[in-house]
Design a protein around this motif. Structure first.
Motif, PDB file in Angstrom:
ATOM      1  N   LEU A 111       7.798 -35.516  33.863  1.00 13.92           N
ATOM      2  CA  LEU A 111       8.904 -34.790  33.229  1.00 13.92           C
ATOM      3  C   LEU A 111       8.467 -33.391  32.778  1.00 13.92           C
ATOM      4  O   LEU A 111       9.224 -32.418  32.897  1.00 13.92           O
ATOM      5  N   PHE A 112       7.241 -33.301  32.232  1.00 15.63           N
ATOM      6  CA  PHE A 112       6.719 -31.982  31.861  1.00 15.63           C
ATOM      7  C   PHE A 112       6.624 -31.069  33.081  1.00 15.63           C
ATOM      8  O   PHE A 112       6.957 -29.876  33.016  1.00 15.63           O
ATOM      9  N   SER A 113       6.162 -31.593  34.199  1.00 13.09           N
ATOM     10  CA  SER A 113       6.041 -30.809  35.442  1.00 13.09           C
ATOM     11  C   SER A 113       7.414 -30.346  35.918  1.00 13.09           C
ATOM     12  O   SER A 113       7.588 -29.188  36.341  1.00 13.09           O
ATOM     13  N   LEU A 114       8.402 -31.260  35.860  1.00 14.59           N
ATOM     14  CA  LEU A 114       9.767 -30.884  36.260  1.00 14.59           C
ATOM     15  C   LEU A 114      10.318 -29.795  35.339  1.00 14.59           C
ATOM     16  O   LEU A 114      10.999 -28.861  35.793  1.00 14.59           O
ATOM     17  N   LEU A 115      10.021 -29.939  34.040  1.00 16.97           N
ATOM     18  CA  LEU A 115      10.513 -28.950  33.081  1.00 16.97           C
ATOM     19  C   LEU A 115       9.922 -27.569  33.369  1.00 16.97           C
ATOM     20  O   LEU A 115      10.645 -26.558  33.336  1.00 16.97           O
ATOM     21  N   ILE A 116       8.638 -27.517  33.661  1.00 15.25           N
ATOM     22  CA  ILE A 116       7.994 -26.232  33.985  1.00 15.25           C
ATOM     23  C   ILE A 116       8.601 -25.632  35.248  1.00 15.25           C
ATOM     24  O   ILE A 116       8.878 -24.428  35.328  1.00 15.25           O
ATOM     25  N   LEU A 117       8.837 -26.491  36.276  1.00 15.07           N
ATOM     26  CA  LEU A 117       9.441 -26.016  37.523  1.00 15.07           C
ATOM     27  C   LEU A 117      10.836 -25.452  37.271  1.00 15.07           C
ATOM     28  O   LEU A 117      11.203 -24.398  37.814  1.00 15.07           O
ATOM     29  N   LEU A 118      11.612 -26.138  36.449  1.00 12.78           N
ATOM     30  CA  LEU A 118      12.966 -25.671  36.145  1.00 12.78           C
ATOM     31  C   LEU A 118      12.941 -24.341  35.396  1.00 12.78           C
ATOM     32  O   LEU A 118      13.792 -23.473  35.613  1.00 12.78           O
ATOM     33  N   LEU A 119      11.967 -24.181  34.513  1.00 10.09           N
ATOM     34  CA  LEU A 119      11.844 -22.902  33.793  1.00 10.09           C
ATOM     35  C   LEU A 119      11.487 -21.767  34.739  1.00 10.09           C
ATOM     36  O   LEU A 119      11.971 -20.637  34.583  1.00 10.09           O
ATOM     37  N   VAL A 120      10.632 -22.074  35.715  1.00 12.42           N
ATOM     38  CA  VAL A 120      10.283 -21.054  36.717  1.00 12.42           C
ATOM     39  C   VAL A 120      11.516 -20.666  37.525  1.00 12.42           C
ATOM     40  O   VAL A 120      11.778 -19.478  37.775  1.00 12.42           O
ATOM     41  N   ILE A 121      12.301 -21.670  37.933  1.00  6.97           N
ATOM     42  CA  ILE A 121      13.527 -21.383  38.704  1.00  6.97           C
ATOM     43  C   ILE A 121      14.516 -20.591  37.851  1.00  6.97           C
ATOM     44  O   ILE A 121      15.176 -19.653  38.331  1.00  6.97           O
ATOM     45  N   SER A 122      14.617 -20.956  36.560  1.00  6.35           N
ATOM     46  CA  SER A 122      15.514 -20.220  35.662  1.00  6.35           C
ATOM     47  C   SER A 122      15.081 -18.764  35.545  1.00  6.35           C
ATOM     48  O   SER A 122      15.917 -17.844  35.568  1.00  6.35           O
ATOM     49  N   GLY A 123      13.758 -18.557  35.426  1.00  3.86           N
ATOM     50  CA  GLY A 123      13.249 -17.188  35.386  1.00  3.86           C
ATOM     51  C   GLY A 123      13.544 -16.434  36.664  1.00  3.86           C
ATOM     52  O   GLY A 123      13.839 -15.230  36.644  1.00  3.86           O
TER      53      GLY A 123
END
Length: 425
Positions: free
Chosen positions: A9-21
């Protein structure tokens, strides 16, 4: 979600933040681009510029795509952050996750990518346009649906999407572009471009040779006087009139008069009148840009300016308008501003009353009013509402002036004191 480990879940959250950026930076980069530079590069065949220009052709769809992607990612990131918070801290973890995610999104998915995109809009836009093009094709039905609702709502407010991509520049906006070009355009070229933009704001009266200074010959004068005036003329063309200059009969080329002088029995008043060209008249108030086109279309180079009653007000030539754009020609025989201004040892300026106000403002970086009289003499007379005696001091537009010479009901010479002078630009 219960079967997914916290690490995943932490990895998915980081990926989503990168996509949001990515979405945030793409939006800022696209909107920060110089549209005219982009169009130039696209016309030169730059692939990235072509992709971006195609996306920007419908900014509503591009913004819709970016916001759909950004909101989906942020909502999913919020849900994952809530699950992680509850796993680690129980019910209190919801508040912790909300606060932490808000801070992380602001720093790493909003402020940082948007700042970088604003600094390097071309790099960000050209690269992100590849992915955005793919997403536009995949998500087009959803983008179309969302834009349909949005555009319908905008129509209810009286707004049209077709007007959103209006990239035309007004003359004032174009002036700002030229001013801010800096070293990209040489200063002299900038001045010429700005002068062209000014033509629509300047009328023929602003540049005309006034009626009293027109080189003209009364055809009813005695023959010796006419001959003497022709021989000593420093002009290429001379106005011919009968008794009063308002009774113009033609515009004579001096070289034609010289040719008649060389031929026996040809030099006479009748032949001078036959050799004269038809006079080209110009209505007062005609803007310079319009008159420049009229000179070109009518194949004319010189004209007499008339008021609403048909009375002659002055004379203007094609060269006068060209000098307004490119500066004074070295071959000009009319007095230049440099001839009308005499710097003094104490820093003051002696200026002839006939000096044109617009020329003074442009040359000395002054701001004398230009919506009234066109000469310094006229401006001072309007200010005083009387014809003054010499040696009178006045303050006009923040400048201390002293009237040095008055004759023939005109102010001939004015001294501007040094304490009121501005630096020339």
């Amino acid at each position: 979600m219960d079967d997914i480990s916290t690490g995943v879940l932490f990895s998915l959250l980081i990926l989503l933040l990168v996509i949001s950026g990515y979405f945030s930076g793409s939006e800022t980069g696209m909107m920060s681009l110089n549209r005219y530079k982009l169009r130039h590069l696209a016309n030169q065949g730059h692939r990235g510029a072509k992709r971006v220009e195609k996306l920007l052709s419908r900014p509503d769809r591009l913004i819709g795509l970016i916001l759909i992607g950004n909101n989906l990612v942020n909502i999913l990131a919020s849900a994952i952050a809530t699950i992680i918070g509850m796993r680690l801290y129980g019910d209190f973890g919801v508040a912790i996750a909300t606060g932490a995610l808000t801070l992380v999104v602001l720093v790493f998915a909003e402020v940082t990518p948007k700042t970088l995109a604003a600094i390097y809009p071309e790099r960000v836009s050209y690269a992100s346009s590849i992915i955005l093009n793919i997403l536009m094709k995949l998500l087009y039905p959803l983008v179309w649906f969302v834009n349909g609702i949005t555009n319908s709502f905008m129509l209810l407010m009286g707004l049209k999407v077709d007007n959103m991509n209006d990239s035309k520049l007004s003359s004032e906006e174009l002036r700002t572009v030229v001013d801010e070009a800096g070293g990209l355009i040489p200063r002299r070229h900038q001045d010429m471009l700005l002068s062209i933009l000014d033509l629509e704001n300047v009328t023929v009266e602003d540049l005309m040779i006034p009626r009293s200074d027109i080189a003209a010959i009364n055809i009813n004068d005695d023959w010796k006087s006419i001959t003497r005036q022709l021989i000593h003329s420093s002009h290429g063309r001379i106005v011919l009139y009968r008794d009063t200059i308002d009774e113009v009969v033609g515009m004579l080329r001096v070289r034609e008069a010289y040719r008649l002088m060389m031929e026996k029995n040809e030099f006479s008043k009748a032949n001078l009148l036959r050799a004269a060209d038809e006079v080209y008249f110009i209505p007062e108030g005609t803007p310079l840009n319009i008159q420049l086109l009229k000179f070109q279309r009518n194949k004319e180079r010189i004209g007499l300016i008339v008021d609403e009653y048909g009375d002659i007000q002055g004379l203007i030539t094609l060269e006068d308008i060209l000098e307004e754009i490119v500066g004074e020609f070295t071959t000009s025989i009319s007095p230049t501003l440099a001839d009308e201004i005499t710097p003094q040892a104490d820093g003051s300026l002696l200026i002839e009353g006939s000096a044109n106000i617009r020329d003074l403002n442009k040359s000395l970086n002054w701001d004398l009013p230009t919506d009234g009289p066109r000469t310094l003499n006229g401006l001072i007379l309007e200010h005083l509402e009387d014809i003054p005696d010499s040696q009178i001091s006045i303050k006009l537009s923040g400048r201390q002036m002293k009237i040095m010479e008055v004759s023939e009901n005109m102010i001939k010479l004015v001294k501007v004191l040094p304490t009121q002078l501005k630096k020339t630009g």
